[in-house]
Design an enzyme around this catalytic site. Sequence first.
Site, short mmCIF file in Angstrom:
data_model
loop_
_atom_site.label_atom_id
_atom_site.label_comp_id
_atom_site.label_asym_id
_atom_site.label_seq_id
_atom_site.Cartn_x
_atom_site.Cartn_y
_atom_site.Cartn_z
CG ASP A 1 -2.11 0.92 1.07
OD1 ASP A 1 -2.36 1.40 -0.05
OD2 ASP A 1 -2.77 1.19 2.09
CG ASN B 1 -7.95 -1.89 -5.17
OD1 ASN B 1 -7.06 -2.70 -4.98
ND2 ASN B 1 -8.19 -0.90 -4.31
C1 IPE Z 1 -1.60 0.35 -3.31
O1 IPE Z 1 -1.42 1.71 -3.38
C2 IPE Z 1 -1.90 -0.26 -4.66
C3 IPE Z 1 -3.31 -0.63 -4.85
C4 IPE Z 1 -4.23 -0.61 -3.95
C5 IPE Z 1 -3.69 -1.03 -6.18
P1 IPE Z 1 -2.62 2.74 -3.33
O2 IPE Z 1 -3.01 3.05 -4.72
O3 IPE Z 1 -3.71 2.24 -2.47
O4 IPE Z 1 -1.91 3.98 -2.67
P2 IPE Z 1 -2.50 4.97 -1.58
O5 IPE Z 1 -3.06 4.14 -0.48
O6 IPE Z 1 -3.55 5.76 -2.27
O7 IPE Z 1 -1.33 5.77 -1.16
C1 IPE Z 2 -5.49 -2.69 -0.22
O1 IPE Z 2 -5.16 -1.35 -0.35
C2 IPE Z 2 -5.44 -3.34 -1.55
C3 IPE Z 2 -4.12 -3.49 -2.15
C4 IPE Z 2 -2.99 -3.12 -1.63
C5 IPE Z 2 -4.11 -4.10 -3.44
P1 IPE Z 2 -6.27 -0.22 -0.52
O2 IPE Z 2 -5.54 1.06 -0.64
O3 IPE Z 2 -7.19 -0.57 -1.61
O4 IPE Z 2 -7.05 -0.34 0.85
P2 IPE Z 2 -7.90 0.75 1.64
O5 IPE Z 2 -8.91 1.30 0.67
O6 IPE Z 2 -6.95 1.78 2.11
O7 IPE Z 2 -8.49 -0.03 2.76
MG MG Z 3 -4.11 2.40 -0.51
#
Ligand code: IPE
Ligand code: IPE
Ligand code: MG
Length: 237
Positions: free
Chosen positions: A17, A65
Amino acid sequence: MDNTKDKLPKHIAIIMDGNGTWAKKRGLSRNLGHRKGVQTLINTIKYCQQIGIEYLTVFAFSTENWSRPKEEVDYLMKLPEQFLETYRKTMCDNGVRFRVIGRKDNLKADLLKKIKELEIETEENNNIHFTLAFDYGGKDEIVNAAKKIAIDVKENKIKLEDLDENLFYHYLYTKDLPMVDLLIRTSNQIRISNFMLWQIAYSELYFTDTLWPDFRRRDLDKAIDEYQKRNRRFGGL
Ligand code: IPE
Ligand code: IPE
Ligand code: MG
């Protein structure tokens, strides 16, 4: 870090994340954060292999997602292909057993084909089992297992009386993987976000502020150090 085999976590799972936050801090597009995250992933697989981790499972795209803006979803859908293009040969040559877990029904046919081919090609590899959780949701996995069990009971393939935790596990996407020993989540979010709900029943949980694109060997060492200090009791004494 103690590198003795029985002291290392056998199965590490990572919620990767913070890609978006990483990009935002630099004034870059979120997608560039995701791209950088792929490189971090490749380095992490290599390092896990070097230190003797047997199973690494990472969360790359959740069933939730899909609710992100279309442009970002489209980009994330292309990432596995980018990852495979860069890293496919190395996995084949270096004994990486590759798997993808999650729903498959919303993925493009050509991506599914590439995944299947590589899963078959690396079937005999056992240096490290690397699993990508893509369009994966823990609740989806459990419901999916329950449905398959219901069908098998109806068709007399299994008896309801025989259903126990072990048999249930065989219906999960992770049937070929052991339970998770160490779960790491980056980017300072203290939650599970629907990842591996069953498999983390007795995992040690480790949360770090480090954003996924910044995650380095020392961060993994720190997580394993912390894991090795924990007293895993599994309900016993
Ligand atoms: C994790 O990074 C990747 C996915 C969830 C696909 P994020 O895209 O969630 O990054 P933040 O949480 O917005 O920083
Ligand atoms: C969890 O991250 C999913 C992945 C890393 C692929 P998200 O960024 O989607 O999770 P939330 O929304 O912060 O819980
Ligand atoms: Mg995230």
